[in-house]
Design a protein around this motif. Structure first.
Motif, PDB file in Angstrom:
ATOM      1  N   LEU A   1      -7.494 -31.944  20.915  1.00 30.26           N
ATOM      2  CA  LEU A   1      -8.053 -30.803  21.641  1.00 30.26           C
ATOM      3  C   LEU A   1      -6.972 -29.870  22.173  1.00 30.26           C
ATOM      4  CD1 LEU A   1     -10.885 -32.584  23.625  1.00 30.26           C
ATOM      5  CD2 LEU A   1     -11.168 -30.967  21.757  1.00 30.26           C
ATOM      6  N   VAL A   2      -5.860 -30.429  22.623  1.00 31.73           N
ATOM      7  CA  VAL A   2      -4.794 -29.624  23.210  1.00 31.73           C
ATOM      8  C   VAL A   2      -4.145 -28.731  22.152  1.00 31.73           C
ATOM      9  CG1 VAL A   2      -2.516 -29.733  24.310  1.00 31.73           C
ATOM     10  CG2 VAL A   2      -4.377 -31.201  25.127  1.00 31.73           C
ATOM     11  N   GLY A   3      -3.853 -29.282  20.997  1.00 33.86           N
ATOM     12  CA  GLY A   3      -3.200 -28.510  19.942  1.00 33.86           C
ATOM     13  C   GLY A   3      -3.967 -27.271  19.514  1.00 33.86           C
ATOM     14  N   PRO A   4      -5.253 -27.418  19.183  1.00 32.50           N
ATOM     15  CA  PRO A   4      -6.019 -26.228  18.798  1.00 32.50           C
ATOM     16  C   PRO A   4      -6.104 -25.172  19.907  1.00 32.50           C
ATOM     17  CG  PRO A   4      -7.118 -28.182  18.008  1.00 32.50           C
ATOM     18  CD  PRO A   4      -5.980 -28.644  18.890  1.00 32.50           C
ATOM     19  N   LYS A   5      -6.102 -25.606  21.152  1.00 26.71           N
ATOM     20  CA  LYS A   5      -6.121 -24.645  22.259  1.00 26.71           C
ATOM     21  C   LYS A   5      -4.812 -23.869  22.298  1.00 26.71           C
ATOM     22  CE  LYS A   5      -7.530 -22.598  25.972  1.00 26.71           C
ATOM     23  NZ  LYS A   5      -8.560 -21.581  25.939  1.00 26.71           N
ATOM     24  N   ILE A   6      -3.698 -24.551  22.053  1.00 27.91           N
ATOM     25  CA  ILE A   6      -2.400 -23.867  21.992  1.00 27.91           C
ATOM     26  C   ILE A   6      -2.416 -22.854  20.854  1.00 27.91           C
ATOM     27  CG2 ILE A   6       0.066 -24.156  21.505  1.00 27.91           C
ATOM     28  CD1 ILE A   6      -0.182 -26.927  22.940  1.00 27.91           C
ATOM     29  N   ARG A   7      -2.918 -23.268  19.689  1.00 25.70           N
ATOM     30  CA  ARG A   7      -3.006 -22.354  18.536  1.00 25.70           C
ATOM     31  C   ARG A   7      -3.859 -21.130  18.881  1.00 25.70           C
ATOM     32  NH1 ARG A   7      -4.554 -25.412  13.944  1.00 25.70           N
ATOM     33  NH2 ARG A   7      -2.402 -25.361  13.278  1.00 25.70           N
ATOM     34  N   GLN A   8      -4.993 -21.367  19.539  1.00 23.84           N
ATOM     35  CA  GLN A   8      -5.886 -20.266  19.904  1.00 23.84           C
ATOM     36  C   GLN A   8      -5.159 -19.267  20.815  1.00 23.84           C
ATOM     37  OE1 GLN A   8      -9.362 -21.494  22.147  1.00 23.84           O
ATOM     38  NE2 GLN A   8      -9.623 -19.444  22.949  1.00 23.84           N
ATOM     39  N   LEU A   9      -4.481 -19.776  21.833  1.00 27.46           N
ATOM     40  CA  LEU A   9      -3.750 -18.888  22.748  1.00 27.46           C
ATOM     41  C   LEU A   9      -2.655 -18.121  22.002  1.00 27.46           C
ATOM     42  CD1 LEU A   9      -3.408 -21.267  25.824  1.00 27.46           C
ATOM     43  CD2 LEU A   9      -4.785 -19.167  25.697  1.00 27.46           C
ATOM     44  N   ARG A  10      -1.929 -18.804  21.128  1.00 33.18           N
ATOM     45  CA  ARG A  10      -0.848 -18.165  20.375  1.00 33.18           C
ATOM     46  C   ARG A  10      -1.392 -17.045  19.501  1.00 33.18           C
ATOM     47  NH1 ARG A  10       0.648 -18.700  15.354  1.00 33.18           N
ATOM     48  NH2 ARG A  10      -0.424 -20.675  14.973  1.00 33.18           N
ATOM     49  N   LYS A  11      -2.488 -17.323  18.803  1.00 35.15           N
ATOM     50  CA  LYS A  11      -3.060 -16.312  17.900  1.00 35.15           C
ATOM     51  C   LYS A  11      -3.652 -15.137  18.678  1.00 35.15           C
ATOM     52  CE  LYS A  11      -3.685 -19.023  13.818  1.00 35.15           C
ATOM     53  NZ  LYS A  11      -4.277 -18.830  12.532  1.00 35.15           N
TER      54      LYS A  11
ATOM     55  N   ARG B   1      -2.496 -13.894  21.241  1.00 34.94           N
ATOM     56  CA  ARG B   1      -1.368 -13.064  21.651  1.00 34.94           C
ATOM     57  C   ARG B   1      -0.550 -12.581  20.457  1.00 34.94           C
ATOM     58  NH1 ARG B   1      -3.678 -16.019  25.385  1.00 34.94           N
ATOM     59  NH2 ARG B   1      -3.323 -15.546  27.560  1.00 34.94           N
ATOM     60  N   LYS B   2      -1.080 -12.835  19.262  1.00 29.72           N
ATOM     61  CA  LYS B   2      -0.471 -12.366  18.013  1.00 29.72           C
ATOM     62  C   LYS B   2       0.990 -12.801  17.863  1.00 29.72           C
ATOM     63  CE  LYS B   2      -3.604  -8.395  17.559  1.00 29.72           C
ATOM     64  NZ  LYS B   2      -4.737  -9.154  17.916  1.00 29.72           N
ATOM     65  N   LEU B   3       1.235 -14.080  18.164  1.00 29.50           N
ATOM     66  CA  LEU B   3       2.564 -14.653  17.991  1.00 29.50           C
ATOM     67  C   LEU B   3       2.554 -15.596  16.801  1.00 29.50           C
ATOM     68  CD1 LEU B   3       3.515 -15.688  21.658  1.00 29.50           C
ATOM     69  CD2 LEU B   3       4.519 -13.832  20.325  1.00 29.50           C
ATOM     70  N   THR B   4       3.659 -15.642  16.085  1.00 30.46           N
ATOM     71  CA  THR B   4       3.804 -16.639  15.029  1.00 30.46           C
ATOM     72  C   THR B   4       4.264 -17.940  15.673  1.00 30.46           C
ATOM     73  OG1 THR B   4       6.124 -16.162  14.611  1.00 30.46           O
ATOM     74  CG2 THR B   4       4.492 -14.856  13.370  1.00 30.46           C
ATOM     75  N   GLN B   5       4.168 -19.020  14.920  1.00 32.68           N
ATOM     76  CA  GLN B   5       4.674 -20.294  15.422  1.00 32.68           C
ATOM     77  C   GLN B   5       6.176 -20.197  15.683  1.00 32.68           C
ATOM     78  OE1 GLN B   5       3.530 -23.283  12.553  1.00 32.68           O
ATOM     79  NE2 GLN B   5       1.577 -23.658  13.577  1.00 32.68           N
ATOM     80  N   THR B   6       6.868 -19.527  14.804  1.00 34.34           N
ATOM     81  CA  THR B   6       8.320 -19.384  14.944  1.00 34.34           C
ATOM     82  C   THR B   6       8.661 -18.640  16.236  1.00 34.34           C
ATOM     83  OG1 THR B   6       8.553 -19.362  12.547  1.00 34.34           O
ATOM     84  CG2 THR B   6      10.413 -18.528  13.821  1.00 34.34           C
ATOM     85  N   GLU B   7       7.924 -17.568  16.529  1.00 35.20           N
ATOM     86  CA  GLU B   7       8.183 -16.793  17.740  1.00 35.20           C
ATOM     87  C   GLU B   7       7.930 -17.624  18.999  1.00 35.20           C
ATOM     88  OE1 GLU B   7       7.088 -12.265  16.256  1.00 35.20           O
ATOM     89  OE2 GLU B   7       5.446 -13.629  16.798  1.00 35.20           O
ATOM     90  N   LEU B   8       6.783 -18.308  19.039  1.00 30.72           N
ATOM     91  CA  LEU B   8       6.465 -19.108  20.221  1.00 30.72           C
ATOM     92  C   LEU B   8       7.447 -20.255  20.376  1.00 30.72           C
ATOM     93  CD1 LEU B   8       4.783 -19.822  22.678  1.00 30.72           C
ATOM     94  CD2 LEU B   8       3.193 -21.044  21.156  1.00 30.72           C
ATOM     95  N   ALA B   9       7.744 -20.944  19.288  1.00 32.41           N
ATOM     96  CA  ALA B   9       8.679 -22.069  19.341  1.00 32.41           C
ATOM     97  C   ALA B   9      10.032 -21.615  19.885  1.00 32.41           C
ATOM     98  CB  ALA B   9       8.828 -22.699  17.962  1.00 32.41           C
TER      99      ALA B   9
ATOM    100  N   ASP C   1       7.763 -28.765  15.045  1.00 30.57           N
ATOM    101  CA  ASP C   1       7.151 -29.545  16.126  1.00 30.57           C
ATOM    102  C   ASP C   1       5.919 -28.832  16.678  1.00 30.57           C
ATOM    103  OD1 ASP C   1       9.004 -31.574  15.903  1.00 30.57           O
ATOM    104  OD2 ASP C   1      10.283 -30.801  17.513  1.00 30.57           O
ATOM    105  N   LEU C   2       6.019 -27.515  16.840  1.00 32.51           N
ATOM    106  CA  LEU C   2       4.876 -26.744  17.312  1.00 32.51           C
ATOM    107  C   LEU C   2       3.726 -26.847  16.317  1.00 32.51           C
ATOM    108  CD1 LEU C   2       3.489 -24.831  19.293  1.00 32.51           C
ATOM    109  CD2 LEU C   2       4.609 -22.921  18.107  1.00 32.51           C
ATOM    110  N   SER C   3       4.038 -26.761  15.043  1.00 37.62           N
ATOM    111  CA  SER C   3       3.012 -26.883  14.009  1.00 37.62           C
ATOM    112  C   SER C   3       2.287 -28.220  14.128  1.00 37.62           C
ATOM    113  CB  SER C   3       3.647 -26.742  12.626  1.00 37.62           C
ATOM    114  OG  SER C   3       2.682 -26.972  11.618  1.00 37.62           O
ATOM    115  N   ARG C   4       3.042 -29.284  14.273  1.00 38.13           N
ATOM    116  CA  ARG C   4       2.450 -30.620  14.395  1.00 38.13           C
ATOM    117  C   ARG C   4       1.635 -30.749  15.680  1.00 38.13           C
ATOM    118  NH1 ARG C   4       6.765 -34.881  13.878  1.00 38.13           N
ATOM    119  NH2 ARG C   4       4.973 -36.262  13.836  1.00 38.13           N
TER     120      ARG C   4
END
Length: 133
Positions: A12-22, A24-32, A41-44
């Motif tokens: 549940l926590v991971g998808p919520k992080i993904r939702q917040l990141r998206k 805010r229109k951030l890539t995984q690389t930018e947020l990481a 690690d962020l992807s996982r």
């Protein structure tokens, strides 16, 4: 049951992080990069394959300017209810053949629901005559 609950929390926590990141229109690389972790690690974490440390979670919340209560309010709404936990306990107490029957019934009800959603709306006989003639 505690093991199942821990898995559920991670998922549940991971998808919520993904939702917040998206949002805010951030890539995984930018947020990481902003929070000081590897993109992999962020992807996982987002996939629920890797636990988010409290330190990392606080960095993410600070980056998104979201309080821990706001973050977990949504997560809690998706969690198992006490009734869900009781149903799982009851299911586990059943003999294996009875459990398979319950699982088969659940599959049947899901299929029934899918058919109801995709089934064409029936047309009354008098409407068919009017459109053909």
């Amino acid at each position: 049951m505690a093991f199942v609950h821990k898995i559920r929390q991670v998922q549940l926590v991971g998808p919520k992080i993904r939702q917040l990141r998206k949002e805010r229109k951030l890539t995984q690389t930018e947020l990481a990069s902003r929070i000081g972790i590897q993109q992999s690690d962020l992807s996982r974490m987002e996939k629920g394959e890797y636990r988010v440390s409290l330190d990392t979670l606080f960095k993410i919340l600070a980056e998104f300017n979201v309080s821990i209560s706001e973050f977990f309010d949504d997560v809690a709404k998706q969690s198992l209810t006490p009734r869900d936990v009781q149903i799982v306990r009851e299911l586990k107490r059943l003999p294996s053949d009875a459990r398979r029957e319950v699982e088969a019934f659940i599959s049947f009800k899901r299929a029934q629901k899918r058919q109801a959603v995709t089934a064409p709306v029936p047309v009354a006989a008098d409407e068919r005559k009017a459109s053909s003639g």
